[in-house]
Design an enzyme around this catalytic site. Structure first.
Site, PDB file in Angstrom:
ATOM      1  CG  HIS A 198      -1.795   1.156   1.382  1.00 37.71           C
ATOM      2  ND1 HIS A 198      -1.463   2.256   2.142  1.00 37.71           N
ATOM      3  CD2 HIS A 198      -2.997   1.428   0.824  1.00 37.71           C
ATOM      4  CE1 HIS A 198      -2.447   3.141   2.070  1.00 37.71           C
ATOM      5  NE2 HIS A 198      -3.395   2.662   1.278  1.00 37.71           N
ATOM      6  CB  CYS A 228      -4.771   1.138 -15.980  1.00 40.81           C
ATOM      7  SG  CYS A 228      -6.124   0.068 -15.522  1.00 40.81           S
TER       8      CYS A 228
END
Lengths: 856, 856
Positions: free
Chosen positions: A428, A805
């Site tokens: 993260h 992406c």
């Protein structure tokens, strides 16, 4: 010195250096070819010949020695592989040395200098050809040094050395120059074939079959009367690429000791006559144009006359490389295409972030994974709250956490850099930090963080408290004490000129992944073609929104849920209005809510208690709901379109926000927005059908309410292997497919990004994976799925737009793959956009078959 | 009644029922074809004709009515679709009724009976053709009932009914029989096309184009003098399939009211003369042979003369179906192939487990997912310890848990059934229970378990404490109070005879997934071809082993780890010796350790504390290690071959245990073992290469130590999409590939089995997924990966053996797919083996293009 006359066989074993372009690098090596080129330019390169790869290979296996016409002076033998970085034995000087040459040279340069040259010959030849230990020669070398210019003493040393040679080699010194050459050439050929040499050059990308050429070149004598010696010179600054002379000269030495490039000499060229210096500078300039690159030359000066004995590209930093190729292209020395192809796209990151000055001392106390490049200095903050408090006082901080969660986003927004104990390149913290262009180091296993005590302790026991000044180097993955000097980013000048050229060449679109107005602005600054991925979930983490979001999640009835969604609608609409305005008509692809809902709930007991209080419901109820939403494998759980199918009100709210925002902006702006709505985590066509029906209905309703038409495009994110296989179905009724290669990689490998960190390094080191597949697209597995999907998608819908992406959108080999796969665009984090633009340009040039030459 | 002479067009609109095989079911429907067959057998079927699908379709769209030669008596019109289950309007009797027929019939059977027939005609025709409400006729029907045999009163009712008809229909009663037939036929055709009828039959598998045939048949008169009436008869027991007459007869009625099959009459045939009864029984026997199935006939008796008006397969339970087809084949009425094709493999589960007696009352207090079939009764145990304590006293228990973890395995082994509040078909409890053949119900959302209070509470507030007697029905997913009557399993007789035939036909191997000696013995009882998946991890959960396993996991040094492994080695070797002995030379595929190590650590604080005490290390150290091993997505984490690559000592120990065990057994036994070692969770070829090198080395060492040769086979489990795509590489140096379709499905869909339960039901109900892909193989996605892998694997290594292990191995459509994909075997849990054997046989027969006929 020419070995023959007439038209030569292009595979001649021996070729003269004055044969110009016939001295091809792929047959005789890069060094031979460059020296031939300089010879052709009229530069003072000592005459010589080159032996071909084939010839050397045969020598290594005991084949015949070709006839090499030898000069009547000493000569040197140098390795000449196809690429300089592939190595080869270092040059062997003073070949041809023997009783005859000693006599001859004593007459020309005096006995002492002549003896020194001959001492070097015996020592070098002995080591290379007979494997005599360098140490065996040490005592004699010291005696020679002590003898200084005492010719008698040197002559004694010389005799002793010849005796030593005979002892060690088991044979007397070979007086015949041709025999010396043959023995040396065979030795170099054998050394080239040694397993260690092979491994070493393969690490530099050499193929198994890489050959070795040899250069046999008459020597200029660096020892002797007048200005004599060796040196090197380049005319660019290795750090910046700007024009600036740098070099060194050592009189009465055969080699410029700062021979290892990089340490470009401090000494300067003071020992040389001005005329010689000017001649050398002119030679570098001509070599630069002639070879099409900024070069460094190694030269020998013999009584004031310069001779160029070697030439190589000038060492350069990433920034310098850009400046150099742009300057070369602007003076016409190379074409713009060539300039574009010369730059490794990844090196552009050096332009984007502050870097620790290479010259600054580094007090490193922790090492981890450099997850987001650049250097940042600040005071340690162990919590997002502390970082925000410091930011309020305009104090720079480094946020230090065990790992980050979505709750840390605000802290990351105000910090200068992020340091986490756990996690890898795709944790993260790493992903968010790259998105923010924030330096970040993760997975620092050798530091111990004790949040309760408020201490960060290094392996050797140094303790850092909150507020301590530290620096992180996200490029190298280091944690440093204090504030070393840094170099500022540089986005103008040569950098932007090169990228303009890239844009003129590329036909693969480059979009950015951006979730916030700040990121969208960054993306605009990097001249993107649009936003390829706007993750709406990050919008929900802002303080006033997360509570409403949680009310939505904890709602007991559809009515309660709808009430919460009604509160979220204007907030989302506002977000999209801002994004559309920033992007000013460029395409914006908005991904509908993707993560599992439990990610929005507080993670800890305390947070759950606060939430229960805020909502005025029992904490047990909140906890029960959080437990009920918890998942064994969140990555493979109730997320993406599965939310859209089972709780359609959320996607309907988001679609309404998008369409209303687009109409609002279209009423104001000149460039109309055609919003792109993307459905995540699809695995079956029917999921698309169900969600599409509802979104189309919302669009119809909004257009009716607002009394205007709004074109929009609906697409699917292909991130499960099944979606890739079924891409034909998915493409039939949609406008675009976007490969979400982060998740697609996870599922194709059965490998969680969050958990792979534990063994990824070992896996890559042991060659289990060629590369971390989350960095560089796995062409053989994930890539095949993309190829299958692209083919099936286009077959069913020739107008389908195909994009990628994910992290891979900023990885140059992955970008090249996307070009080959026929994709229309890639989308990556804003700070990777320059890399992607250049990589896309290179992909186009490579696809054109390296037609080369200037495109300007 | 023949419509024409000479050779008929096979697409004749109208065909006579005595035209034998020309009355094809695909043109005239199943009922018409069966009646024609009985006619041809010489059975007393009233004469008549059939209208073709094409003809009826044309009638429904207003096309012309063909000429139908009408009898001079009343006649009936019946629907005749291609499959009986596809429906159609119920029979319309007494057509042709009018003033003329009333006169005629009054003469033959008396006025009252004749009037009753005519009353039925008007009511039936009015409802079908003119859509008159049945209720409109109610008062008149009651008056007719009251009139009994009073002809005058019945005549008044008849007049009133004709008037009512004229009112409602807007036209007088059509006296012309041809006009009645045309109107009725058109009405039936229209009704067939109604959307509701269409949906209903599509639910039974009818294609969009399913047609309707019509049967026009002279009526036998059930009302009148002598033994007259209607009835039905079959000669098999619907519950067991054994020979046993069952039927019913109602004098002076036109329909046997127990007309809905299933409630085969209690009344018997008492009202009939013995001769009539014998004739009917003989007719059923002839029909059984002639139609090749156990049938039930509907008959009408007219003054003692029987007429067969309809015939249908006798209703049957799953068990009865097997007995019936085996008996049919044994008397030569059908071939064995046909017998095999007639049985739905899934229905075999009825033989394997006790079932709740269908006749027993059910006190259901909770409903969930039937995760493992069969009924089990026992006292509630809320913990494995409680279950074990009860087992020690030979008390039957039902283990009731929120969900199960590996720590519950021992409790599951001693319980009679398992009930969990959470989870789906592929939760831990479900998978283990199926493996053990243990009835299991999971995901019971309407029960609340409070382990602290020791209560299980139903939605309506009933509280069950530990020790309460309950029954679970794992077939239907119900939880019942008390102990309803059950039916015992039945594995001999027809069941085993049918499976023997299946084995003679099939060419797809059927192996079992078995981890323990008990499961392996079960598998042998089900006559498997070997073990296709032995999961070694379950072996580590036994009390004395789990501690050593945990020591291995928590080891700080390689030496400590090796010490623990040295303790595990003899235990594993013992396991394998036992397995090999049980399997007696059949192939045994042993999967090396697969789950992440944290699964072996205690889940709760308490357990961690106990472990720390046992190992005499601080609890903080144990907790820290457990935390460090915890994973975000365990399914995609550090497991399978990733353990093998990074901690090779574990696999080495396992390989040694396998090889030593095989040599031990080979020294004793007659049938030599060739062990198969399987590497799990591979995603890259190099993983196989690394592990293979070590296993081969262990094999070489063991063979050297023991002084004997041991052939063995090394294979790879293909359970990541990437392994499927790279199957060519993987097959090159291995002996077999086994598709682990549980994980392959998870990764292809990006869908965790453990978490999918939350929405799977909704997804299947809404048709997002045609079926739960964890039950029935997703042919379009996962299936394509298997096809790709099989092709690439065989291309690189034509000798490669291809198998499938996982839940799908016991699913008949998936088994058929495996046959089509060219796999060599499937492997499923032992209790699914019979299903797989039959499904494999069917797949072979279908592949042969249903050649049909007896293979005996």
């Amino acid at each position: 010195m020419k070995p023959g006359e007439g038209i030569r066989d292009p595979r001649d074993a021996v070729i003269a250096l004055d044969d110009g372009d016939a001295v091809r690098p792929e047959a005789y090596g890069r060094r031979a070819a460059d020296l031939a080129r300089l010879t052709a330019l009229g530069l003072p390169v000592p005459p010589g010949v080159a032996l071909s790869f084939d010839c050397t290979a045969a020598l290594g296996e005991g084949g015949p020695m070709p006839v090499v016409p030898l000069p009547d002076r000493l000569f040197a033998l140098r390795a000449s592989p196809a690429e300089r970085s592939w190595g080869g034995a270092s040059a062997l000087l003073n070949l041809g040395a023997g009783a005859a040459s000693l006599d001859r040279l004593t007459g020309r340069i005096g006995a002492a200098a002549a003896l020194r040259l001959h001492l070097g010959a015996v020592s070098g030849f002995g080591q290379l050809v007979h494997g005599i230990d360098a140490e065996s020669f040490d005592i004699l070398a010291k005696r020679a040094f002590a003898a200084d210019t005492d010719a008698a003493a040197l002559a004694r040393v010389h005799r002793a050395m010849l005796a030593l040679f005979e002892d060690e080699a088991g044979q007397p010194w070979p007086e015949d120059p041709a025999a010396q050459l043959e023995a040396a050439a065979r030795a170099m050929a054998r050394r080239w074939n040694a397993p260690s040499a092979r491994l070493l050059r393969q690490a530099h990308g050499a193929p198994d079959s890489a050959g070795l050429g040899l250069v046999v070149q008459q020597m200029a004598l660096a020892l002797g009367p007048g200005a004599s010696g060796a040196g090197h010179l380049q005319l660019v600054d290795s750090r910046t690429g700007a024009g600036s002379a740098a070099g060194g000269f050592r009189p009465q030495r055969q080699r410029a000791d700062a021979g290892k490039a990089g340490n470009v000499g401090q000494g300067g060229l003071e020992g040389l006559p001005e005329k010689t210096r000017d001649a050398l500078a002119a030679a570098v300039r001509r070599a630069t144009i002639g070879l099409g690159d900024a070069v460094r030359i190694d030269f020998v000066v013999e009584d004031g006359r310069p001779a160029i004995v070697d030439v190589a590209p000038a060492r350069r930093s990433g920034r310098a490389a850009v400046k150099i190729v742009v300057d070369l292209a602007n003076v016409g020395a190379i074409g713009r295409d060539e300039a574009l192809l010369r730059i490794e796209p990844r090196s552009l990151v050096e332009h984007l972030h502050p870097q620790i000055d290479p010259a600054a001392p580094r007090d490193v106390f922790g090492t981890g994974v450099g997850a987001s490049p650049g250097a940042a200095t600040g005071r340690i903050a162990f919590s997002s709250e502390a970082a925000q408090a410091a930011a309020a006082q305009e104090e720079a901080t480094i946020l230090v956490r065990p790992e980050t969660t979505p709750e840390d986003i605000r802290g990351m927004h105000v910090a200068r850099g992020v340091l986490t104990m756990r996690g890898g390149m795709t944790s993260h913290a790493a992903v968010i930090a790259r998105g923010l262009g924030l330096p970040c180091v993760v997975g620092v296993g050798d530091l111990r963080l004790d949040p309760a005590a408020g201490t960060l302790t290094s392996a050797d026991g140094r303790v850092f408290h909150e507020g301590a000044l530290v620096t992180i180097d996200g490029t190298r993955g280091q944690v440093l004490a204090g504030a070393p000097a840094t170099i500022a980013p540089e986005l103008g000048g040569a950098f932007s000129e090169l990228l303009d050229w890239a844009d003129a060449v590329r036909d693969l679109g480059v979009r950015a992944n951006a979730d916030t107005p700040a990121e969208a602005r960054m993306a605009r600054d990097f001249a993107v073609d649009g936003l390829g991925l706007c993750r709406t979930e990050h919008m929900f983490f802002e303080a006033e929104r997360i509570t409403v979001m949680r009310e939505m999640i904890l709602a007991d009835t559809d009515a309660e849920r709808q009430a919460a969604l009604d509160q979220l609608l204007p907030m989302q609409r506002g977000d999209f209005v801002e994004l559309f305005e920033i992007m000013h008509g460029l395409p914006v692809t908005i991904r509908l809510l993707d993560p599992p809902l439990h990610e929005f709930l507080p993670q800890e007991e305390e947070g759950l208690r606060a939430l229960a209080e805020a909502m005025a419901i029992p904490v047990a109820q909140v906890s029960a709901r959080a437990r009920a939403l918890a998942e064994v494998n969140p990555m493979l759980g109730m997320r993406g379109v599965r939310l859209g199918v089972t709780m359609p009100a959320i996607y309907e709210m988001q679609a309404r926000a998008i369409f209303e925002a687009a109409i609002t902006v279209n009423r104001r702006a000149v460039a109309p927005v055609v919003p792109e709505v993307m459905i995540p985590l699809v695995s079956a066509y029917r999921e698309v059908e169900l969600v599409k029906a509802r979104i189309d209905a919302v669009a119809a309703a909004v257009q009716h309410e607002q009394g205007v038409a709004l074109p929009y495009r609906l697409g699917v994110m292909v991130e499960t292997p099944r979606a890739a296989l079924r891409a034909g179905d998915l493409a039939a009724s949609t406008a675009f497919l976007s490969f979400g290669t982060n998740d697609l990689t996870q599922m194709t490998y059965g490998l969680s990004r969050d958990d792979a960190g534990r063994f990824m390094r070992e896996y890559v080191n042991r060659g289990v994976f060629h590369e971390d597949p989350f960095h560089s697209l796995d062409v053989e597995g994930v890539g095949e799925l993309i190829l299958i999907a692209a083919r099936r998608g286009r077959e069913r819908n020739p107008d389908i737009v195909l994009g990628l992406c994910g992290e891979h959108g900023g990885d140059p080999p992955s970008v090249r793959f996307c070009k080959v796969a026929g994709l229309d665009y890639v989308s990556c984090s804003p700070f990777r956009v320059p890399i992607a633009r250049l990589a896309a340009a290179q992909a186009s040039l490579l696809a054109k078959g390296r037609e080369g030459g200037g495109s300007a």
